[in-house]
Design a protein around this motif. Structure first.
Motif, PDB file in Angstrom:
ATOM      1  N   ALA A 282       0.823  -1.301  -0.209  1.00  0.00           N
ATOM      2  CA  ALA A 282       0.027   0.100  -0.083  1.00  0.00           C
ATOM      3  C   ALA A 282       1.030   1.190   0.041  1.00  0.00           C
ATOM      4  N   TYR A 283       0.487   2.477  -0.476  1.00  0.00           N
ATOM      5  CA  TYR A 283       1.063   3.627  -0.619  1.00  0.00           C
ATOM      6  C   TYR A 283       0.268   4.647  -0.051  1.00  0.00           C
ATOM      7  N   TRP A 284       0.662   5.637   0.869  1.00  0.00           N
ATOM      8  CA  TRP A 284       0.024   6.850   1.050  1.00  0.00           C
ATOM      9  C   TRP A 284       0.758   8.138   0.829  1.00  0.00           C
ATOM     10  N   ALA A 285       0.061   9.126  -0.056  1.00  0.00           N
ATOM     11  CA  ALA A 285       0.735  10.334  -0.542  1.00  0.00           C
ATOM     12  C   ALA A 285       0.960  11.236   0.265  1.00  0.00           C
ATOM     13  N   GLY A 286       0.556  11.212   1.556  1.00  0.00           N
ATOM     14  CA  GLY A 286       1.079  12.052   2.689  1.00  0.00           C
ATOM     15  C   GLY A 286      -0.107  13.095   3.008  1.00  0.00           C
ATOM     16  N   GLY A 287      -1.026  13.156   2.377  1.00  0.00           N
ATOM     17  CA  GLY A 287      -2.245  14.317   2.760  1.00  0.00           C
ATOM     18  C   GLY A 287      -2.821  14.427   4.314  1.00  0.00           C
ATOM     19  N   THR A 288      -2.455  15.618   4.620  1.00  0.00           N
ATOM     20  CA  THR A 288      -2.701  15.858   6.007  1.00  0.00           C
ATOM     21  C   THR A 288      -3.702  17.203   6.018  1.00  0.00           C
ATOM     22  N   GLU A 289      -4.313  17.569   5.028  1.00  0.00           N
ATOM     23  CA  GLU A 289      -5.323  18.392   5.134  1.00  0.00           C
ATOM     24  C   GLU A 289      -6.331  18.320   5.975  1.00  0.00           C
ATOM     25  N   ASP A 290      -6.965  17.121   6.156  1.00  0.00           N
ATOM     26  CA  ASP A 290      -7.974  16.874   7.158  1.00  0.00           C
ATOM     27  C   ASP A 290      -7.689  16.199   8.421  1.00  0.00           C
ATOM     28  N   GLY A 291      -6.397  16.218   8.790  1.00  0.00           N
ATOM     29  CA  GLY A 291      -5.875  15.919   9.990  1.00  0.00           C
ATOM     30  C   GLY A 291      -4.595  14.660   9.801  1.00  0.00           C
ATOM     31  N   GLU A 292      -4.237  14.130  10.839  1.00  0.00           N
ATOM     32  CA  GLU A 292      -3.331  13.262  10.859  1.00  0.00           C
ATOM     33  C   GLU A 292      -3.738  11.723  10.716  1.00  0.00           C
ATOM     34  N   SER A 293      -3.008  10.908  10.047  1.00  0.00           N
ATOM     35  CA  SER A 293      -3.479   9.814   9.747  1.00  0.00           C
ATOM     36  C   SER A 293      -3.169   8.601  10.970  1.00  0.00           C
ATOM     37  N   GLU A 294      -3.842   7.430  10.928  1.00  0.00           N
ATOM     38  CA  GLU A 294      -3.724   6.477  12.117  1.00  0.00           C
ATOM     39  C   GLU A 294      -3.277   5.096  11.312  1.00  0.00           C
TER      40      GLU A 294
END
Length: 485
Positions: A282-294
């Motif tokens: 899996a890959y995450w593009a790093g978007g944080t506009e809506d908050g941090e990821s868990e």
């Protein structure tokens, strides 16, 4: 009134008043009118959907008639020549059997509180606008492979009782698999008909109905984490190769079997912390506009500057996704590794506790009240009780205590839980199901919630329970309640 409108109204009236066995003829007349006049496509679709939302007979003839009427509509929505593009459907609260929407192109769609029986197929569907499935129940397998969701896709508190396959789907907006509660402003006209919303009976194994709310004022929830249970997957779930262009929200979702997100692509905020999920490639593009990821404990993002691939987190070794392994002995070893990890790494204790809570939120797949258990069932219960004991031991005062831990046990099934003498911060037990004898005597939490509000989201005690204070209000007790207040 022109001739076309007169013909439409007459055909609509024939469908609304059709005797059993004649509705498919009336629906076919409506379809022919809409084929001839494109402006009638949405009104005809609305009329057919309204008929499908009516009382559903249980006879074989009635079921087949509804299947044929729906099929006559979906045939037009997927037609190779002159398809009805951009048409929206509202089948909320409907009972559908063997529904096949494969290849259809829709504007928006509402399937809130819909009951899907038999195999349900949405493969290759394009939804141009928002689609709403909140509180729907899929009683058998459901397939959404290669679906294109152009807007937000709401699957809040959906219950998948069979396999759920989203392989290769693309979510253009938010993918919501969290709470299933509508949030409306005080002056929203929807409040006028809120009492007409009829969720499917709960009927979940080992559970009383928690009475989760169907709607609240929009200001009642301050963040996405509030509101109780999320979507539930009883069978295998596949999100392999899925593209999430917006937030991917699986807070309080429950996976009862294998759950793969292998090869998925995440662009924005993600909440996916269940220990059973597979995030290989899996890959995450790093978007944080809506908050941090868990992410689940044991997975981390290998940064490429902005985002990165999801990879096993070597910093928490020897724990390495053991709770996702089908071998009970490996899962048991994983529980032991988590225990040691919390001892060695105080900064990770809350994450370890959250992981144990998520493990206990996995639905129990067999009847706890049935006489006799298989060896496999007995082993599963031992694993759950091992997790319960680990939590209790770390919450009790003493040299090994992990202080000020918060518990997130919303909707969990807890068997012979002994939290006597335990201490902690916030403890959430909304919608939890307590079986056997439960003990809270001598326990002290800064705050404990057993309901969302009043009796909504209420916990149920199926056996005897011992409290050290006054019992909580709004919950259900089936056994003896003892208070040592």
């Amino acid at each position: 009134m022109d001739q076309t409108s007169t013909a439409y109204e007459a055909a609509a009236d024939r469908l609304a008043t059709a005797a059993p066995g004649t509705a498919q003829v009336a629906a076919a007349d409506l379809i022919r009118l809409a084929v001839a006049d494109g402006e009638l496509r949405q009104p005809v679709t609305d009329t057919i959907c309204q008929w499908l939302r009516g009382p559903a007979g249980s006879s074989g003839v009635a079921v087949e008639e509804r299947r044929v009427v729906l099929g006559s509509l979906t045939d037009r929505l997927r037609a190779q020549e002159a398809p009805w593009q951009g048409v929206s459907v509202d089948l909320s609260g409907t009972t559908l059997v063997d529904a096949d929407f494969s290849g259809c192109r829709l504007g928006g769609a509402v399937f809130a509180d819909t009951r899907f029986h038999g195999t349900t197929v949405f493969d290759g569907v394009t939804f141009e606008d928002e689609v709403m499935f909140q509180r729907a129940v899929f009683y058998d397998d459901a397939s959404f492979t290669e679906v294109r969701f152009g807007g937000d896709a709401e699957f809040g508190r959906v219950r998948f009782r069979g396999r759920a396959d989203f392989t290769g789907a693309a979510f253009g907006g938010m993918a919501w698999f969290g709470r299933g509660t509508d949030t409306w402003w005080e002056d929203d006209e929807a409040w006028e008909t809120v009492e007409e919303i009829d969720p499917a009976p709960w009927e979940e194994l080992n559970e009383d109905d928690p009475d989760w709310p169907v709607a609240v004022l929009i200001e009642d929830y301050q963040d996405w984490e509030e509101g109780g249970d999320g979507a539930r997957f009883a069978g295998d779930a596949s999100f392999a190769g899925v593209r999430f262009d917006g937030p991917a929200w699986f807070y309080n979702a429950r996976f009862g079997a294998a759950a793969t997100f292998a090869g998925a692509r995440f662009a924005g905020r993600v909440h996916l912390d269940q220990p059973s999920v597979d995030l290989c490639d899996a890959y995450w593009a790093g978007g944080t506009e809506d908050g941090e990821s868990e992410w689940p404990l044991g997975w981390t993002v290998r940064s490429d500057g902005t985002g990165g691939n999801l990879v096993p987190d070597s910093s928490v070794a020897p724990y390495s996704q053991q709770l996702a392994d089908p071998d009970p002995s490996i899962r048991s070893a994983g529980l032991g590794s988590l225990n040691q990890l919390g001892d060695d790494r105080p900064e990770l204790r809350q994450r370890v506790v959250a992981t144990l809570c998520s493990f206990l939120r996995i639905p129990v797949p067999f009847d706890l009240h049935a006489q006799g258990r298989t060896a496999e069932q007995t082993t599963l219960l031992r694993l759950r009780q091992q997790a319960q004991r680990l939590l209790a031991e770390r919450l009790r005062p003493g040299p090994g205590q992990w202080k000020d831990m918060n518990l997130w046990l919303c909707g969990a099934t807890l068997v012979e839980l002994d939290f006597s003498g335990c201490e902690g911060g916030y403890a959430e037990f909304t919608g939890a199901q307590f079986h056997g004898t439960t003990r809270f005597d001598g326990s002290r939490f800064d705050r404990a919630a057993f309901t969302l509000d009043g009796s909504s989201g209420r916990a149920t005690f199926h056996g005897d329970v011992l409290f050290g204070a006054e019992p909580p209000d709004g919950v259900v007790f089936h056994g003896t309640v003892t208070s040592r207040a």
